[in-house]
Scaffold this active site. Structure first.
Site, PDB file in Angstrom:
ATOM      1  N   THR A 168      34.572  38.908  37.739  1.00 15.89           N
ATOM      2  CA  THR A 168      33.247  38.788  37.265  1.00 15.89           C
ATOM      3  C   THR A 168      32.638  39.649  36.491  1.00 15.89           C
ATOM      4  O   THR A 168      31.963  39.676  35.662  1.00 15.89           O
ATOM      5  CB  THR A 168      32.425  38.036  38.540  1.00 15.89           C
ATOM      6  OG1 THR A 168      32.887  36.639  39.014  1.00 15.89           O
ATOM      7  CG2 THR A 168      30.983  37.706  37.917  1.00 15.89           C
ATOM      8  N   ARG A 169      32.756  40.826  37.122  1.00 16.33           N
ATOM      9  CA  ARG A 169      32.048  42.207  36.821  1.00 16.33           C
ATOM     10  C   ARG A 169      32.701  42.584  35.402  1.00 16.33           C
ATOM     11  O   ARG A 169      32.208  43.070  34.740  1.00 16.33           O
ATOM     12  CB  ARG A 169      32.058  43.210  37.902  1.00 16.33           C
ATOM     13  CG  ARG A 169      31.188  42.810  39.170  1.00 16.33           C
ATOM     14  CD  ARG A 169      31.509  43.995  40.409  1.00 16.33           C
ATOM     15  NE  ARG A 169      31.035  43.495  41.620  1.00 16.33           N
ATOM     16  CZ  ARG A 169      30.870  44.357  42.636  1.00 16.33           C
ATOM     17  NH1 ARG A 169      30.668  45.614  42.746  1.00 16.33           N
ATOM     18  NH2 ARG A 169      30.524  43.754  43.703  1.00 16.33           N
TER      19      ARG A 169
ATOM     20  N   ARG B  20      26.566  42.018  40.505  1.00 16.46           N
ATOM     21  CA  ARG B  20      27.424  41.612  41.603  1.00 16.46           C
ATOM     22  C   ARG B  20      28.523  40.555  41.344  1.00 16.46           C
ATOM     23  O   ARG B  20      28.381  40.281  39.995  1.00 16.46           O
ATOM     24  CB  ARG B  20      26.269  40.566  42.630  1.00 16.46           C
ATOM     25  CG  ARG B  20      25.179  41.470  43.365  1.00 16.46           C
ATOM     26  CD  ARG B  20      25.842  42.221  44.672  1.00 16.46           C
ATOM     27  NE  ARG B  20      26.604  41.504  45.485  1.00 16.46           N
ATOM     28  CZ  ARG B  20      26.440  40.577  46.234  1.00 16.46           C
ATOM     29  NH1 ARG B  20      25.188  40.353  46.674  1.00 16.46           N
ATOM     30  NH2 ARG B  20      27.056  39.842  47.077  1.00 16.46           N
ATOM     31  N   GLY B  21      29.216  40.120  42.235  1.00 18.72           N
ATOM     32  CA  GLY B  21      30.351  39.261  41.731  1.00 18.72           C
ATOM     33  C   GLY B  21      31.699  39.942  42.154  1.00 18.72           C
ATOM     34  O   GLY B  21      31.713  41.240  42.472  1.00 18.72           O
ATOM     35  N   ASN B  22      32.597  39.266  42.159  1.00 17.63           N
ATOM     36  CA  ASN B  22      33.937  39.878  42.550  1.00 17.63           C
ATOM     37  C   ASN B  22      34.532  40.589  41.344  1.00 17.63           C
ATOM     38  O   ASN B  22      33.674  40.922  40.276  1.00 17.63           O
ATOM     39  CB  ASN B  22      35.181  38.581  42.738  1.00 17.63           C
ATOM     40  CG  ASN B  22      35.264  37.707  41.548  1.00 17.63           C
ATOM     41  OD1 ASN B  22      35.037  38.075  40.496  1.00 17.63           O
ATOM     42  ND2 ASN B  22      35.607  36.320  42.003  1.00 17.63           N
ATOM     43  N   VAL B  23      35.758  41.348  41.472  1.00 20.22           N
ATOM     44  CA  VAL B  23      36.015  42.164  40.356  1.00 20.22           C
ATOM     45  C   VAL B  23      36.193  41.664  38.963  1.00 20.22           C
ATOM     46  O   VAL B  23      35.749  42.287  37.942  1.00 20.22           O
ATOM     47  CB  VAL B  23      37.282  42.967  40.735  1.00 20.22           C
ATOM     48  CG1 VAL B  23      37.902  43.837  39.559  1.00 20.22           C
ATOM     49  CG2 VAL B  23      37.285  43.623  42.068  1.00 20.22           C
TER      50      VAL B  23
ATOM     51  N   ARG C 298      38.693  37.458  54.276  1.00 19.63           N
ATOM     52  CA  ARG C 298      37.623  36.848  53.045  1.00 19.63           C
ATOM     53  C   ARG C 298      38.540  36.371  52.140  1.00 19.63           C
ATOM     54  O   ARG C 298      39.798  36.480  52.066  1.00 19.63           O
ATOM     55  CB  ARG C 298      36.701  37.887  52.431  1.00 19.63           C
ATOM     56  CG  ARG C 298      35.884  38.409  53.456  1.00 19.63           C
ATOM     57  CD  ARG C 298      34.969  39.646  52.728  1.00 19.63           C
ATOM     58  NE  ARG C 298      34.443  39.172  51.533  1.00 19.63           N
ATOM     59  CZ  ARG C 298      34.221  40.102  50.509  1.00 19.63           C
ATOM     60  NH1 ARG C 298      34.707  41.395  50.703  1.00 19.63           N
ATOM     61  NH2 ARG C 298      33.539  39.698  49.330  1.00 19.63           N
TER      62      ARG C 298
ATOM     63  N   CYS D 126      24.332  50.104  54.515  1.00 21.66           N
ATOM     64  CA  CYS D 126      24.340  49.774  53.268  1.00 21.66           C
ATOM     65  C   CYS D 126      23.216  50.030  52.417  1.00 21.66           C
ATOM     66  O   CYS D 126      23.195  49.896  51.124  1.00 21.66           O
ATOM     67  CB  CYS D 126      24.907  48.559  52.932  1.00 21.66           C
ATOM     68  SG  CYS D 126      23.860  47.065  53.927  1.00 21.66           S
TER      69      CYS D 126
ATOM     70  N   SER E 181      26.320  49.322  44.151  1.00 17.84           N
ATOM     71  CA  SER E 181      26.041  50.207  45.150  1.00 17.84           C
ATOM     72  C   SER E 181      24.928  50.961  45.239  1.00 17.84           C
ATOM     73  O   SER E 181      24.817  51.848  43.987  1.00 17.84           O
ATOM     74  CB  SER E 181      27.510  51.008  45.404  1.00 17.84           C
ATOM     75  OG  SER E 181      27.283  52.016  46.074  1.00 17.84           O
ATOM     76  N   LEU E 182      24.081  51.275  46.166  1.00 15.79           N
ATOM     77  CA  LEU E 182      22.966  52.244  45.996  1.00 15.79           C
ATOM     78  C   LEU E 182      23.531  53.884  45.878  1.00 15.79           C
ATOM     79  O   LEU E 182      23.163  54.518  45.358  1.00 15.79           O
ATOM     80  CB  LEU E 182      22.060  52.055  47.173  1.00 15.79           C
ATOM     81  CG  LEU E 182      21.220  50.928  47.434  1.00 15.79           C
ATOM     82  CD1 LEU E 182      20.481  51.171  48.719  1.00 15.79           C
ATOM     83  CD2 LEU E 182      20.218  50.996  46.104  1.00 15.79           C
ATOM     84  N   ARG E 183      24.710  54.104  46.742  1.00 25.28           N
ATOM     85  CA  ARG E 183      25.215  55.269  46.656  1.00 25.28           C
ATOM     86  C   ARG E 183      25.683  55.768  45.142  1.00 25.28           C
ATOM     87  O   ARG E 183      25.444  56.779  44.696  1.00 25.28           O
ATOM     88  CB  ARG E 183      26.591  55.178  47.676  1.00 25.28           C
ATOM     89  CG  ARG E 183      27.386  56.419  47.624  1.00 25.28           C
ATOM     90  CD  ARG E 183      28.564  56.352  48.249  1.00 25.28           C
ATOM     91  NE  ARG E 183      29.322  55.300  47.863  1.00 25.28           N
ATOM     92  CZ  ARG E 183      30.276  55.483  46.720  1.00 25.28           C
ATOM     93  NH1 ARG E 183      30.373  56.533  46.166  1.00 25.28           N
ATOM     94  NH2 ARG E 183      30.938  54.373  46.451  1.00 25.28           N
ATOM     95  N   ARG E 184      26.346  54.671  44.437  1.00 23.19           N
ATOM     96  CA  ARG E 184      26.963  54.954  43.296  1.00 23.19           C
ATOM     97  C   ARG E 184      25.695  54.878  42.291  1.00 23.19           C
ATOM     98  O   ARG E 184      25.556  56.141  41.451  1.00 23.19           O
ATOM     99  CB  ARG E 184      27.738  53.803  42.697  1.00 23.19           C
ATOM    100  CG  ARG E 184      29.133  53.614  43.488  1.00 23.19           C
ATOM    101  CD  ARG E 184      30.056  52.418  43.019  1.00 23.19           C
ATOM    102  NE  ARG E 184      31.161  52.480  43.883  1.00 23.19           N
ATOM    103  CZ  ARG E 184      31.865  51.493  44.126  1.00 23.19           C
ATOM    104  NH1 ARG E 184      31.529  50.058  43.676  1.00 23.19           N
ATOM    105  NH2 ARG E 184      33.191  51.592  44.680  1.00 23.19           N
TER     106      ARG E 184
ATOM    107  N   ASP F 100      33.388  48.278  54.646  1.00 23.97           N
ATOM    108  CA  ASP F 100      32.522  47.176  54.976  1.00 23.97           C
ATOM    109  C   ASP F 100      31.995  47.083  56.491  1.00 23.97           C
ATOM    110  O   ASP F 100      31.304  46.336  56.835  1.00 23.97           O
ATOM    111  CB  ASP F 100      33.077  45.772  54.605  1.00 23.97           C
ATOM    112  CG  ASP F 100      33.271  45.659  52.907  1.00 23.97           C
ATOM    113  OD1 ASP F 100      32.339  46.187  52.231  1.00 23.97           O
ATOM    114  OD2 ASP F 100      34.226  45.026  52.538  1.00 23.97           O
TER     115      ASP F 100
ATOM    116  N   SER G 150      37.973  36.253  48.558  1.00 22.61           N
ATOM    117  CA  SER G 150      38.152  36.935  47.408  1.00 22.61           C
ATOM    118  C   SER G 150      39.556  37.431  46.985  1.00 22.61           C
ATOM    119  O   SER G 150      40.490  37.612  47.641  1.00 22.61           O
ATOM    120  CB  SER G 150      37.307  38.190  47.143  1.00 22.61           C
ATOM    121  OG  SER G 150      37.758  39.318  48.009  1.00 22.61           O
TER     122      SER G 150
END
Length: 296
Positions: free
Chosen positions: A145-146, A140-143, A7, A233, A120-123, A78, A9
């Site tokens: 962006t977050r 959402r977004g890359n690191v 990818r 996921c 993340s639903l888990r988190r 992933d 990113s």
């Protein structure tokens, strides 16, 4: 020259370049081919709502099968538990820190009703389980962006993988690395998966030397739990294994999305039988109430 599929990113390219450097140490030249995945294209909605498995791997695997790349570098978490025919996870290098990281504030330091961001639903489920008062929202977004959204004040804290922050040289942004007993990591979190065709070709032969046996045993156990539960996921499931000599200790948790219902179990056994341990723990979780939570 070997072609590495990745990818585009910043984190994915760091991982691909890390593998490229390991291959160079073996005297092998390679180049990186960037491939855009479905998960990269859909950024405006939570991942769980997109559905399906392999959102960040499908197109890269197709390039592998078509012979356009010789190996693919993924974040192991992933990858679906079932690998496509004619492909294999040839190497799993030594794992980075598998824990989840609080960025902005520690979990205990969050104010009441604080807004916390995670994709993340888990988190999210484990945050709600630990702190029902929190307003957990999708980010959402890359690191980068977050982190920008956090710094702009959109959230009091966000939760990211410690491994990604460490790899990107951003470990100083970690306010707290959460103990797995507090927040059980995603299956395979912190580990890389080097996938190749199972054809005995140059990619497969080259990558075998990059495998780390204890990490492979740990993540094999974790993936076996996930397979036994039928999770993906869209389900809040965490699993984490540690290898100590010839022994393997595995914990896992299944939660409802709102965090009000949860089942947690731990198992220990021979590190030489990780798949069996993982399946056994998955079956134990189902018997203890995970089947009801999962609706199966």
């Amino acid at each position: 020259m070997l072609v590495i599929g990745s990818r585009g990113s910043q984190l994915a390219l760091w991982q691909a370049r890390w593998v490229q450097a390991r291959l160079a140490g073996l005297g092998l030249e390679s180049r990186i081919e960037i491939i855009r995945t479905t998960g990269d294209k859909v950024t405006s909605v939570p991942l769980a709502s997109v559905g399906g498995k392999g959102l960040f791997t499908k197109e890269i695997e197709e390039a592998l099968l078509a012979g356009q790349v010789d190996l693919a570098v993924h974040s192991l978490k992933d990858l679906p538990t079932e690998i496509r025919a004619s492909l294999e996870i040839t190497a799993i290098p030594e794992r980075e820190d598998p824990r989840d990281a609080m960025v902005g504030r520690t979990l205990a330091g969050l104010s009441r009703n604080a807004k916390v961001g995670t994709s993340s639903l888990r988190r999210a489920a484990q945050l709600r389980h630990q702190r029902p008062d929190l307003a957990v929202e999708s980010v959402r977004g890359n690191v980068d962006t977050r982190l920008r959204k956090l710094d702009e004040g959109q959230y009091e804290a966000i939760v990211l993988a410690s491994a990604g922050l460490i790899r990107l040289g951003l470990a100083d942004r970690i306010a707290e690395s959460l103990d797995p007993e507090v927040m059980c990591p995603a299956v395979g979190q912190g580990a890389l998966a080097i996938e190749t065709r199972s054809d005995g070709g140059a990619g497969q032969r080259a990558c075998k030397a990059l495998d780390h046996a204890p990490t492979r045993a740990a993540v094999t156990a974790e993936r076996a739990v996930l397979a036994a539960l039928g999770g993906g996921c869209s389900t809040p499931i965490g699993a984490y294994a540690r290898v100590d000599g010839e022994r393997l200790r595995l914990m896992a948790i299944v939660l409802s999305a709102d965090g009000t219902a949860s089942v947690r179990e731990t198992i220990e056994g021979a590190a030489a039988e990780p798949g069996q341990l993982g399946r056994g723990l998955g079956e134990r979780l189902l018997a203890q109430g995970a089947a009801r939570i999962l609706g199966i």
